[in-house]
Design an enzyme around this catalytic site. Structure first.
Site, PDB file in Angstrom:
ATOM      1  N   CYS A  68       7.611 -10.401   0.515  1.00 60.96           N
ATOM      2  CA  CYS A  68       7.479 -10.068   1.937  1.00 60.96           C
ATOM      3  C   CYS A  68       7.981 -11.208   2.817  1.00 60.96           C
ATOM      4  O   CYS A  68       8.514 -10.973   3.911  1.00 60.96           O
ATOM      5  CB  CYS A  68       6.031  -9.731   2.268  1.00 60.96           C
ATOM      6  SG  CYS A  68       4.847 -11.030   1.852  1.00 60.96           S
ATOM      7  N   HIS A 233       0.051 -12.351   2.668  1.00 64.12           N
ATOM      8  CA  HIS A 233       1.029 -11.322   3.015  1.00 64.12           C
ATOM      9  C   HIS A 233       1.600 -11.614   4.393  1.00 64.12           C
ATOM     10  O   HIS A 233       0.877 -12.038   5.305  1.00 64.12           O
ATOM     11  CB  HIS A 233       0.369  -9.944   2.986  1.00 64.12           C
ATOM     12  CG  HIS A 233       1.318  -8.807   3.152  1.00 64.12           C
ATOM     13  ND1 HIS A 233       2.536  -8.736   2.507  1.00 64.12           N
ATOM     14  CD2 HIS A 233       1.242  -7.667   3.894  1.00 64.12           C
ATOM     15  CE1 HIS A 233       3.152  -7.629   2.833  1.00 64.12           C
ATOM     16  NE2 HIS A 233       2.387  -6.951   3.686  1.00 64.12           N
ATOM     17  N   ASN A 258       4.367  -3.903   9.016  1.00 68.75           N
ATOM     18  CA  ASN A 258       4.018  -4.257   7.645  1.00 68.75           C
ATOM     19  C   ASN A 258       5.198  -3.920   6.733  1.00 68.75           C
ATOM     20  O   ASN A 258       5.603  -2.758   6.659  1.00 68.75           O
ATOM     21  CB  ASN A 258       2.782  -3.470   7.207  1.00 68.75           C
ATOM     22  CG  ASN A 258       2.279  -3.889   5.839  1.00 68.75           C
ATOM     23  OD1 ASN A 258       2.923  -4.643   5.128  1.00 68.75           O
ATOM     24  ND2 ASN A 258       1.115  -3.384   5.468  1.00 68.75           N
TER      25      ASN A 258
END
Length: 492
Positions: A68, A233, A258
């Protein structure tokens, strides 16, 4: 007579095999070892294209790989056609072109220079679909191709599992990044005095930056009830909006994307949440209609409470100059100063150790009040077996102002006193940096590792905008001040 089939490029240096996927089989990716196949885009869909016609169709989505941090940095390229062209040189033949040969070339910034990296376009798949990164439209392939380039640079896809957004921003933009600790911001909100050695920061500052540079945020350890945000994250801050509530109050909302591509937030500003009762229905309709897959709105207080860190990529002009996050001015005078921590000579460790004054020192003279950006960028160490990613030292950047009269102080004694400011990241990172507003005077810049006798090479970058000769630098290794191997003078 039918023309012979074209021979498509196969990259022997990064083959379609386990050696490109795995480094140590130490991540959850290993469970898919027997199921992953490699396919070219024209074997995945009927009409592959490199880029989407609309920005939202090229929006990044994370697959099985825990990268990510890299995908968030890729969003910076979507904010700037210039940066995208820098990384993905235009004019390369793609699948419908007669000159297509199954290869693509990208540029990645590696410790002070752009490096060209060529790959073939065979991509890892599960059940015929891309199993790692992909765009919102799955027939758009710039993102998975760039991810493969980055995996080749790192040595394998598995080496991309876990990392720092700031490191990827450096590699993809040739610029630098700044991290803000949101818990510090929350702890000082409402205070009038600035923390010693640091700029007072608020979410309102992000409003002025949202159109100029990439904003990301991270969750390191989620609070109870918000596990859906994940742990370690990274997210993209895709927009900020300041609204006037029904009671006349100011409300700052942040739109969060996200990379997982699904809405995971159940806070008061979710669709149907009670937060929307505080604003006019027209504002609610407008903001909810803007949400793409994987996006959600949060209020400023929620943001400071639930997220841990913001990473901001400095905007870069087409001439290649960093632009100040504060003033927007181009920091067009740049000097890169190489250095090293050498065991027994200049590897003094952090300020907890008595040998700290032996660290490399850079002498900085500022002739007028100036906005100065400083960074320490370290070379990666050899990777440790079983550990994904690159190995970096935990490093810090410290600045002292030398008294105007000198005070009879030499550098070692000065460095035992409290610095003007220190920038120390919460974990191992490629670079640490700070934008400073410095008054006229002389300063010591000292990069350090956390532990003593830890060797490594680094570059100190100093960037500013001063329209006359203004900054000189010298490096001191060990206890003795030597003539530097260079004297850097910045000129208009």
């Amino acid at each position: 007579m039918r023309a012979p089939a074209r021979e498509l490029f196969r990259d022997a240096a990064f083959p379609a095999s386990d050696s490109s996927l795995f480094s140590s089989f130490s991540t959850p990716l290993a469970q898919f070892r027997e199921e992953i196949t490699w396919r070219r885009p024209q074997e995945i869909c009927a009409t592959p294209q490199l880029f989407a016609d609309r920005a939202q169709e090229g929006q990044v989505k994370q697959g099985l790989l825990g990268d990510c941090w890299f995908l968030c940095a890729c969003a910076a390229l979507q904010k700037s056609q210039h940066l995208l062209d820098q990384v993905f040189p235009p004019g390369q033949p793609s699948w419908l072109d007669q000159t297509y040969r199954g290869s693509f070339t990208c540029r990645v910034w590696q410790f002070g220079r752009w490096v060209e990296v060529t790959i073939d376009d065979r991509l890892p798949c599960l059940a015929g679909r891309l199993c790692f990164s992909r765009c919102q439209r799955e027939d758009v392939f710039w993102l998975p191709l760039l991810e493969k380039v980055y995996a080749k640079v790192y040595g394998s896809y598995e080496h991309l599992w876990a990392g720092q957004v700031a490191d990827a921003l450096v590699d993809l933009t040739g610029g630098l990044a700044e991290r803000w600790n949101l818990k510090d911001m929350a702890g000082t909100s409402g205070q009038q005095d600035r923390p010693r050695g640091a700029e007072r920061r608020t979410c309102r500052q992000l409003l002025s930056l949202k159109d100029r540079c990439l904003l990301t945020c991270s969750v390191l350890s989620p609070r109870t009830g918000t596990r859906a945000l994940g742990e370690f994250h990274a997210f993209i801050v895709s927009d900020l909006r300041e609204l006037r509530g029904r009671a006349g109050q100011s409300i700052l909302l942040l739109r969060i994307q996200n990379p997982w591509g699904r809405r995971c937030w159940q806070g008061p500003w979710r669709e149907g949440g009670e937060g929307w009762n505080r604003v006019e229905s027209e504002a609610q309709s407008e903001l909810l209609s803007q949400l793409q897959e994987g996006e959600f709105w949060v209020e400023e207080d929620e943001f400071l409470r639930e997220f841990d860190e913001v990473t901001i990529g400095f905007p870069i002009s087409e001439a290649g100059h960093l632009q100040s996050l504060c003033s927007g001015r181009a920091l067009c005078h740049t000097q890169e100063l190489p250095g090293a921590w050498v065991k027994g000579q200049s590897a003094g460790g952090c300020r907890n150790y008595s040998g700290f004054p032996s660290n490399p020192k850079f002498w900085l003279r500022v002739c007028e009040p100036s906005e100065v950006y400083m960074a320490v960028l370290q070379r990666p160490q050899l990777r440790t077996a079983g550990r994904p990613g690159r190995d970096y030292q935990a490093v810090g950047l410290h600045i002292w102002k030398v008294p105007a009269d000198g005070g009879g102080q030499d550098a070692p004694s000065l460095l035992l006193q409290e610095p003007l400011l220190s920038c120390v990241p919460h974990c191992y990172a490629q670079e640490v940096s700070r934008l400073c507003h410095l008054s006229e005077g002389t300063y010591w810049i000292v990069p350090s590792t956390y532990l003593p006798d830890t060797e490594g090479a680094f570059t100190v970058t100093v960037e500013t905008r001063i329209d006359r000769r203004s900054i000189h630098s010298q490096e001191m290794l060990g206890q003795l001040l030597e003539e530097a191997s260079f004297v850097a003078v910045m000129k208009a």
